[in-house]
Write an enzyme that holds these catalytic residues in place. Sequence first.
Site, PDB file in Angstrom:
ATOM      1  N   ASP A   1      13.058  -2.968  -2.287  1.00 34.04           N
ATOM      2  CA  ASP A   1      11.738  -3.481  -2.581  1.00 34.04           C
ATOM      3  C   ASP A   1      10.818  -3.123  -3.775  1.00 34.04           C
ATOM      4  O   ASP A   1      10.178  -3.305  -3.389  1.00 34.04           O
ATOM      5  CB  ASP A   1      11.175  -3.744  -0.809  1.00 34.04           C
ATOM      6  CG  ASP A   1      10.078  -4.709  -0.329  1.00 34.04           C
ATOM      7  OD1 ASP A   1      10.515  -5.874  -1.886  1.00 34.04           O
ATOM      8  OD2 ASP A   1       8.871  -4.440  -0.150  1.00 34.04           O
TER       9      ASP A   1
ATOM     10  N   ASP B   1       6.214   2.802  -0.874  1.00 31.41           N
ATOM     11  CA  ASP B   1       6.243   1.777   0.687  1.00 31.41           C
ATOM     12  C   ASP B   1       8.379   2.328   0.228  1.00 31.41           C
ATOM     13  O   ASP B   1       8.182   1.190  -0.178  1.00 31.41           O
ATOM     14  CB  ASP B   1       5.640   0.405   0.345  1.00 31.41           C
ATOM     15  CG  ASP B   1       5.766   0.240   1.224  1.00 31.41           C
ATOM     16  OD1 ASP B   1       7.073   0.063   2.253  1.00 31.41           O
ATOM     17  OD2 ASP B   1       5.556  -1.166   1.829  1.00 31.41           O
TER      18      ASP B   1
ATOM     19  N   ASN C   1       4.773  -2.500  -5.281  1.00 27.29           N
ATOM     20  CA  ASN C   1       5.024  -0.969  -5.343  1.00 27.29           C
ATOM     21  C   ASN C   1       5.128  -0.047  -6.241  1.00 27.29           C
ATOM     22  O   ASN C   1       6.105   0.912  -5.593  1.00 27.29           O
ATOM     23  CB  ASN C   1       6.171  -1.195  -4.081  1.00 27.29           C
ATOM     24  CG  ASN C   1       5.844  -1.479  -2.837  1.00 27.29           C
ATOM     25  OD1 ASN C   1       5.404  -1.614  -2.051  1.00 27.29           O
ATOM     26  ND2 ASN C   1       7.127  -2.250  -2.054  1.00 27.29           N
TER      27      ASN C   1
END
Length: 339
Positions: free
Chosen positions: A213, A230, A218
């Site tokens: 992701d 994360d 992030n």
Amino acid sequence: MTVYSPIQDHAVAVAPHPFEQLSPARIVDAVESLGFWLPGEPFALNSYENRVFLFHDDERLRWVVKFYRPHRWSDAQIQEEHDFLAELDEADVPVAAPWRDAEGRSLHHFDDFRFALFPQVSGQAPELENPVHLFALGDLIGQLHAVARRRTFVHRQRLDVTGMVEESREQVLTAPWMTRQQRQAYERISEKLGEQLKARAWPAESLIRTHGDCHLGNILGRDEHFALVDFDDCLMAPAVQDLWMMLTAQHDQEAQMQLSELLEGYEQHLDFPRAELAWIEPLRGLRLMRYAAWLVTRWSDPAFPRAFPWVADEGYWDQHLRTLEQQRQLLEESPRWLT
């Protein structure tokens, strides 16, 4: 952004959502059960999938505590995320590895919640129009993948096109907000898009451990020094999964600049499999479908209607249908990103 069966959230729809039980006092009690002492109240950070809070301890060190969404990941899946982070940290890849207690535990339990502590990573998101930042991001992902290729995940998900397309379609079609005409259009467009995505699915041998992701929220840092945070969506996926979200330019010349800088940084550590560039637009299409499904399956969490009220509007679904159709048409063209 991983989605899961709406049955799990539906089962608690008539009762208070578990996260509503996560009061400030309970957060403090959970953290202090690990031997910390908090001189102040934790500060809530923007997070919807889990609940994340910033706090400082009695030595003024700053920490992030993450309470995992109930029923989403198993303990084994969360532990595999933590062990991957520890492996990356040991290899000097800039990540936020979870704190471990004297017995080496990184996943902790308090009442009915599972949680973990991470050192705070400060800084700002990179600028994707800045070549220096792009090179640094490619370098960072190259470091990550050089370690990631050493092993495979056993418990984490695999980026499975067929399963994720069908799951997303089912979840969206059970949502109550589309009109009959919109539902018919979604069935038609998503079926055609899904067929295109399945036809371009990546082989199992291309999958490696990935962050999963890699969007701007992030990645944090300053100048050309960035760190990844994360890893909640880490999974087995093609290497390009960790690069394509940084390719945001609309014009071909700018897009090729972004790609060139990313790959140059990446290849300071290992060769990038160029054939995977053909999967960028299929990955984008899959994410579009999964994002809408994620929103509808999380609706029983009170944070979602407050943060995303437009999901219940017809206008959102009109725009979603247009976006899916544009992506479907794009997939009929020659791959944009092949070099």
